[in-house]
Scaffold this motif. Structure first.
Motif, short mmCIF file in Angstrom:
data_model
loop_
_atom_site.label_atom_id
_atom_site.label_comp_id
_atom_site.label_asym_id
_atom_site.label_seq_id
_atom_site.Cartn_x
_atom_site.Cartn_y
_atom_site.Cartn_z
N THR A 114 0.84 -1.20 0.00
CA THR A 114 0.00 0.00 0.00
C THR A 114 0.87 1.25 0.00
OG1 THR A 114 -1.75 -1.17 1.18
CG2 THR A 114 -1.83 1.23 1.23
N ALA A 115 1.92 1.26 0.82
CA ALA A 115 2.82 2.42 0.87
C ALA A 115 3.60 2.56 -0.44
CB ALA A 115 3.78 2.28 2.05
N ALA A 156 17.18 6.65 -2.03
CA ALA A 156 17.21 7.44 -0.79
C ALA A 156 15.87 8.16 -0.59
CB ALA A 156 18.35 8.45 -0.85
N ARG A 157 15.37 8.81 -1.63
CA ARG A 157 14.09 9.52 -1.50
C ARG A 157 12.95 8.53 -1.24
NH1 ARG A 157 15.68 12.28 -6.56
NH2 ARG A 157 16.91 14.05 -5.89
N GLY A 158 12.98 7.42 -1.92
CA GLY A 158 11.93 6.42 -1.76
C GLY A 158 11.92 5.83 -0.35
N ARG A 159 13.12 5.57 0.20
CA ARG A 159 13.19 5.04 1.57
C ARG A 159 12.63 6.05 2.58
NH1 ARG A 159 18.83 3.91 0.39
NH2 ARG A 159 18.91 1.89 -0.63
N ALA A 163 9.37 5.38 4.82
CA ALA A 163 9.45 5.45 6.29
C ALA A 163 8.32 6.33 6.82
CB ALA A 163 10.81 5.99 6.72
N GLY A 164 8.11 7.46 6.18
CA GLY A 164 7.02 8.34 6.61
C GLY A 164 5.67 7.68 6.46
N LEU A 165 5.46 7.00 5.36
CA LEU A 165 4.17 6.34 5.11
C LEU A 165 3.93 5.18 6.06
CD1 LEU A 165 4.25 6.35 1.21
CD2 LEU A 165 2.69 7.66 2.67
N LEU A 166 5.01 4.52 6.47
CA LEU A 166 4.88 3.36 7.35
C LEU A 166 5.03 3.73 8.83
CD1 LEU A 166 6.90 0.77 5.23
CD2 LEU A 166 4.42 0.88 5.51
N GLU A 171 15.81 7.92 12.10
CA GLU A 171 16.89 8.23 13.04
C GLU A 171 16.93 7.19 14.16
OE1 GLU A 171 16.99 12.26 14.38
OE2 GLU A 171 16.59 13.01 12.35
N GLU A 172 15.77 6.79 14.65
CA GLU A 172 15.73 5.79 15.70
C GLU A 172 16.21 4.44 15.18
OE1 GLU A 172 12.27 3.58 18.16
OE2 GLU A 172 12.19 5.78 18.19
N GLU A 173 15.82 4.11 13.93
CA GLU A 173 16.24 2.83 13.34
C GLU A 173 17.75 2.79 13.15
OE1 GLU A 173 14.53 0.00 12.22
OE2 GLU A 173 12.85 0.80 13.35
N SER A 174 18.37 3.91 12.80
CA SER A 174 19.83 3.91 12.56
C SER A 174 20.60 3.76 13.87
CB SER A 174 20.25 5.16 11.82
OG SER A 174 19.99 6.31 12.59
N ARG A 175 20.01 4.12 15.00
CA ARG A 175 20.67 3.98 16.31
C ARG A 175 20.64 2.54 16.81
NH1 ARG A 175 17.37 7.88 19.44
NH2 ARG A 175 16.72 8.93 17.56
#
Length: 176
Positions: A114-115, A156-159, A163-166, A171-175
């Motif tokens: 869907t996203a 990069a733009r798609g990711r 992320a916003g759609l999902l 930032e939290e995921e990269s930590r």
């Protein structure tokens, strides 16, 4: 049912003699096939195939004493052949048994698809090819006809958009 006399049309060009034969026989042959098959659509399909075969051999068929009889024979054989193929398909299906049940999509897959559908097609294509088909950036670039830098930017733009759609915080995921 009267047979068509092609002797009068033999001197004509093949196209006009075939056209005359077709006009004179099509209804009788359709009714024959409809009675034989019990299905109007099947009768039409068989008749079209039989006329195509007659046209391919028209220089020979038009010389027959009874070209309409030849057509009935060819059409009947086509119908029987189709019945056999259908019957064999049913037998093969029965031998194989019903297909295994496939599990439905999980909620995460539905959310992802869907996203993805909300992304521009170029970004969606790059993400699907790279992340779901496991293609390297160079292969995605070759397949889409875009430079590698463009593919990287689309990824990069798609990711970020995904992320916003999902509802994922990058930032939290990269930590983690």
């Amino acid at each position: 049912m009267p047979e068509v006399d092609t002797a009068a049309t033999t001197a004509e060009d093949p196209q006009s003699s075939f056209d005359a034969f077709y006009r004179a026989t099509r209804q009788r042959l359709f009714e024959f096939l409809y009675a034989l098959t019990g299905n109007a659509a099947e009768a039409q399909d068989v008749l079209h195939e039989a006329y195509a075969r007659a046209w391919q051999r028209w220089s020979t068929v038009r010389e027959y004493d009874a070209p309409e009889a030849w057509m009935r024979t060819v059409a009947r054989r086509i119908a029987v052949s189709r019945w056999r193929r259908a019957r064999n398909a049913v037998f093969a299906h029965r031998r194989a048994g019903p297909p295994d049940d496939l599990p439905g999509p999980n909620p995460d897959s539905v959310a992802l698809v869907t996203a993805l559908a909300r992304l521009p097609v170029e970004q969606r294509t790059a993400i699907v090819l790279h992340h779901l088909c496991d293609l390297p950036v160079s292969a995605v670039a070759r397949e889409t006809g875009a430079p590698e830098g463009t593919v990287k930017a689309r990824l990069a733009r798609g990711r970020r958009a995904l992320a916003g759609l999902l509802g994922i915080d990058l930032e939290e995921e990269s930590r983690v």
